[in-house]
Design a protein around this motif. Structure first.
Motif, short mmCIF file in Angstrom:
data_model
loop_
_atom_site.label_atom_id
_atom_site.label_comp_id
_atom_site.label_asym_id
_atom_site.label_seq_id
_atom_site.Cartn_x
_atom_site.Cartn_y
_atom_site.Cartn_z
N GLU A 198 44.34 47.22 32.14
CA GLU A 198 44.00 48.47 31.45
C GLU A 198 44.82 49.66 31.97
OE1 GLU A 198 41.76 46.34 32.52
OE2 GLU A 198 40.66 45.78 30.71
N ARG A 248 28.89 41.23 30.04
CA ARG A 248 29.10 39.81 29.70
C ARG A 248 29.84 39.08 30.82
NH1 ARG A 248 31.08 38.02 24.19
NH2 ARG A 248 33.12 38.46 25.05
N LYS A 249 30.87 39.72 31.31
CA LYS A 249 31.69 39.08 32.33
C LYS A 249 30.93 38.98 33.66
CE LYS A 249 36.38 38.72 33.80
NZ LYS A 249 37.74 38.97 33.41
N VAL A 250 30.26 40.09 34.03
CA VAL A 250 29.54 40.11 35.31
C VAL A 250 28.43 39.06 35.31
CG1 VAL A 250 27.98 41.49 36.72
CG2 VAL A 250 30.11 42.47 35.94
N ASN A 286 44.14 45.09 27.78
CA ASN A 286 42.74 45.00 27.35
C ASN A 286 42.23 43.64 27.82
OD1 ASN A 286 40.40 45.75 26.16
ND2 ASN A 286 41.03 45.28 24.06
N GLY A 317 31.61 30.96 26.39
CA GLY A 317 32.51 31.71 25.52
C GLY A 317 33.35 32.77 26.19
N VAL A 318 33.17 32.96 27.48
CA VAL A 318 34.00 33.94 28.19
C VAL A 318 34.77 33.22 29.31
CG1 VAL A 318 33.99 36.05 29.59
CG2 VAL A 318 32.36 35.78 27.74
N GLU A 319 36.08 33.44 29.30
CA GLU A 319 36.89 32.79 30.34
C GLU A 319 36.81 33.60 31.63
OE1 GLU A 319 40.87 32.07 29.12
OE2 GLU A 319 40.27 30.71 27.52
N PRO A 347 42.69 38.41 43.54
CA PRO A 347 41.41 37.70 43.63
C PRO A 347 40.34 38.33 42.75
CG PRO A 347 41.77 39.00 45.61
CD PRO A 347 43.02 39.11 44.78
N ARG A 360 37.28 33.54 36.14
CA ARG A 360 37.77 32.88 37.35
C ARG A 360 36.71 33.16 38.41
NH1 ARG A 360 42.98 34.41 40.42
NH2 ARG A 360 42.16 36.42 39.92
N PRO A 361 35.93 32.16 38.80
CA PRO A 361 34.78 32.42 39.67
C PRO A 361 35.18 33.11 40.97
CG PRO A 361 34.73 30.17 38.89
CD PRO A 361 36.04 30.74 38.47
N GLU A 362 34.32 34.04 41.39
CA GLU A 362 34.53 34.73 42.67
C GLU A 362 33.89 33.85 43.75
OE1 GLU A 362 35.42 38.17 43.44
OE2 GLU A 362 35.95 38.82 41.43
N TRP A 398 33.27 46.87 40.01
CA TRP A 398 33.80 47.43 38.78
C TRP A 398 33.65 48.95 38.79
CZ3 TRP A 398 31.05 50.07 34.90
CH2 TRP A 398 31.84 50.43 33.80
N LEU A 415 29.62 42.58 42.08
CA LEU A 415 30.67 42.68 41.05
C LEU A 415 30.53 43.94 40.21
CD1 LEU A 415 30.68 38.94 40.07
CD2 LEU A 415 32.62 40.21 40.95
N LEU A 437 39.60 42.45 29.24
CA LEU A 437 38.25 41.92 29.06
C LEU A 437 37.93 41.52 27.62
CD1 LEU A 437 35.99 44.11 31.33
CD2 LEU A 437 36.78 41.81 31.69
N GLY A 459 38.49 39.77 23.82
CA GLY A 459 38.92 38.44 23.36
C GLY A 459 38.35 37.31 24.18
N GLY A 460 37.07 37.44 24.57
CA GLY A 460 36.40 36.37 25.31
C GLY A 460 37.03 36.09 26.66
N GLY A 461 37.59 37.14 27.25
CA GLY A 461 38.16 36.98 28.59
C GLY A 461 39.62 36.61 28.59
N THR A 462 40.16 36.22 27.42
CA THR A 462 41.59 35.92 27.36
C THR A 462 42.34 37.25 27.32
OG1 THR A 462 41.02 34.02 26.02
CG2 THR A 462 43.35 34.62 26.11
N ASN A 483 38.46 40.02 39.51
CA ASN A 483 38.43 39.82 38.07
C ASN A 483 38.67 41.14 37.32
OD1 ASN A 483 37.58 37.05 36.85
ND2 ASN A 483 36.58 37.19 38.82
N TRP A 484 38.73 42.25 38.06
CA TRP A 484 38.87 43.55 37.41
C TRP A 484 40.32 44.01 37.36
CZ3 TRP A 484 34.74 43.49 35.01
CH2 TRP A 484 33.54 43.16 35.62
N VAL A 488 36.81 50.49 29.88
CA VAL A 488 36.31 49.18 29.44
C VAL A 488 34.88 49.33 28.95
CG1 VAL A 488 35.86 46.81 30.15
CG2 VAL A 488 37.76 48.07 31.15
N LEU A 545 29.98 35.64 35.83
CA LEU A 545 30.47 35.49 37.20
C LEU A 545 29.30 35.35 38.18
CD1 LEU A 545 33.35 38.11 37.18
CD2 LEU A 545 33.61 35.68 37.58
N GLU A 587 31.24 44.46 27.44
CA GLU A 587 32.21 43.47 27.92
C GLU A 587 32.06 43.26 29.42
OE1 GLU A 587 35.77 45.26 26.59
OE2 GLU A 587 35.56 44.54 24.54
N VAL A 588 31.85 44.37 30.13
CA VAL A 588 31.66 44.28 31.58
C VAL A 588 30.41 43.46 31.88
CG1 VAL A 588 31.17 45.61 33.67
CG2 VAL A 588 32.81 46.47 32.01
#
Lengths: 287, 174
Positions: free
Chosen positions: A161, B135-137, A181, B32-34, A112, B36-38, B120, B116, A183, A185-188, A114-115, B128, B140, B132-133
């Protein structure tokens, strides 16, 4: 009056010419009405047929639409079954010709968070699964087991990671460490290969395999292909190496079935790999 | 209908949302960032604005235990993030108008961001890069904000239909 009518009725039975003439004139006089009535009836009949045809067509159309949607659903179902059948055949074939003793497992849950990049499968210690076993699919490496319960196991995916795999580049023949890695590549999720000799000419789309060093992952499992390279710009020793970004060969977001390598098959049971010269690497990789 | 039914229904909600999140494979592209919503932080914001502090903390504890048992991270990695965020929101909630959409969105955003980021920090993946962290946080947290608005709207209507008043947290009721 009534008597007269009775007498006239009886007389007409004897077909007098006058009565006949009267009858013909009367009949002739009514012809236009009959024609008109007949035309009206014809029109009404035509109209009713048209309406009936319309309703029939509508009903037929509805039925055909229903049939079409049913057939479309069935075609989709058949295509899905065909795909599943193809996958199972490929898996069975792969299981037969792999040198590893493989146990198939179904993915029952995903992380569940994202990390973390882990999945849970429906096989556990009761099936002979232990920690640090390699997990793969027909397409290549998936990861390794990190937690095992009697009925389930958690797999750390290769894009995490914390997952590190000793690897080698197919054409350059250089070794390195592949690390997740997720995070970048835009999350991919993707991987990066570190400690690759700076002088190595790494080409795009070059395949990366496990090297067999480290004791967890057997040699020759496909990890992915090179998507880009970059020479590290840090200070000190890091400048001796280059960074290679790797796209995993397995679509880890869509995996349903995996294989867990629980050991090596006895040598005498080996079957020659289809279309390969029998070398170990090819047996684990379906192009 | 008694008010203690609210925490019970929120527990059911936590279990359902967590099951959904564990089987969700799709990732949404947010700027631009994929991601998965929490699904849980927004529900915990709702809990923090609806039930009293001990009950909200219990709910947070339950959610964290469930979350960590399904996750590859350390058991307990989500406890502090969730409970700290709930404590902060329970402390500041009297000064907010709970029923405003902006309040709901911002609460969901801030709660999601805090929880979040702390998650992390506790998951131990420091290699990481910070950017990047972040951007993602951020993405989300935005998802969490939108989800909070949805939860507040849907759950308030649901509880009111049951004859409950979900906005009445000041009187010390559970």
């Amino acid at each position: 009056m009534l008597g007269l009518l009775v007498v006239l009725s009886i007389l007409t039975l004897f077909r007098f010419p006058l009565a006949e003439r009267f009858k013909e004139d009367l009949s002739d006089g009514f012809v236009p009405f009959l024609v008109f009535s007949s035309r009206i009836q014809g029109s009404v009949r035509l109209l009713s047929h048209r309406f009936k045809g319309y309703y029939d067509l509508q009903a037929e159309n509805t039925k055909l639409r229903k049939d079409l949607s049913e057939l479309s659903a069935r075609v989709t179902q058949v295509a899905e079954l065909e795909r599943e059948n193809h996958n199972f055949r490929a898996m069975l074939d792969f299981k037969d010709r792999s040198e590893l003793k493989l146990i198939s497992a179904r993915v029952i849950g995903r992380d569940p968070s994202n990390w973390w990049n882990t999945v849970q499968v429906d096989r556990g210690s009761l099936d002979g699964i232990t920690r640090d076993m390699p997990v793969l699919t027909v397409e290549g490496l998936v990861g390794k087991t990190i937690e095992v319960t009697p009925n389930s196991a958690r797999i750390l995916l290769v894009v995490d990671e914390n997952c590190k795999v000793s690897a080698w580049l197919e054409k350059s023949s250089k070794f390195g460490i592949v690390q997740g890695n997720a995070l970048a590549g835009g999350g991919t999720p993707q991987c990066r290969m570190t400690f690759v000799d700076r002088s190595a000419e790494v080409k795009k789309n070059e395949q990366v395999f496990t090297s067999g060093l480290g004791g967890i992952f057997p040699k020759g499992i496909l990890i992915g292909v090179v998507s880009s390279t970059a020479v590290e710009t840090g200070s000190g020793m890091s400048t001796l190496y280059q960074d290679v970004v790797i796209r995993p060969s397995v679509d880890l977001s869509q995996i349903d079935e995996v294989f867990i390598g629980v050991g090596v098959k006895p040598t005498e049971k080996k079957k020659p790999a289809r279309g390969s010269g029998g070398d170990f690497e090819k047996r684990h990789v379906v192009p | 209908m008694h008010r203690p039914i609210i925490p019970f229904l929120l527990v059911v909600g936590i279990i359902l949302l967590l099951s959904l999140q564990c089987t969700l494979t799709h990732r949404w592209d947010v700027w631009g960032v994929e991601v998965r919503p929490e699904l849980l932080p927004a529900l915990l914001v709702y809990a923090a604005f609806t039930v009293n502090l001990p009950t909200a903390l219990l709910l947070g504890f339950f959610a964290a235990v469930m979350y960590d048992s399904f996750s590859g991270g350390n058991f307990g990695a989500s406890m502090i993030p969730y409970m700290a965020s709930i404590s902060i929101f329970c402390a500041v909630r009297p000064v907010f108008f709970r029923n405003r959409i902006t309040t709901q969105f911002l609460s969901g955003f801030v709660f999601g961001f805090l929880a979040l980021l702390l998650q992390w920090a506790f998951c131990g993946k420091f290699p990481v890069h910070w950017a990047e962290v972040f951007r993602k946080v951020t993405r989300l947290a935005v998802c969490s904000g939108f989800l909070a608005v949805i939860y507040f709207t849907v759950l308030d209507i649901f509880f009111r239909l049951m004859g409950l008043n979900p906005g009445r947290f000041e009187d010390g009721a559970p």
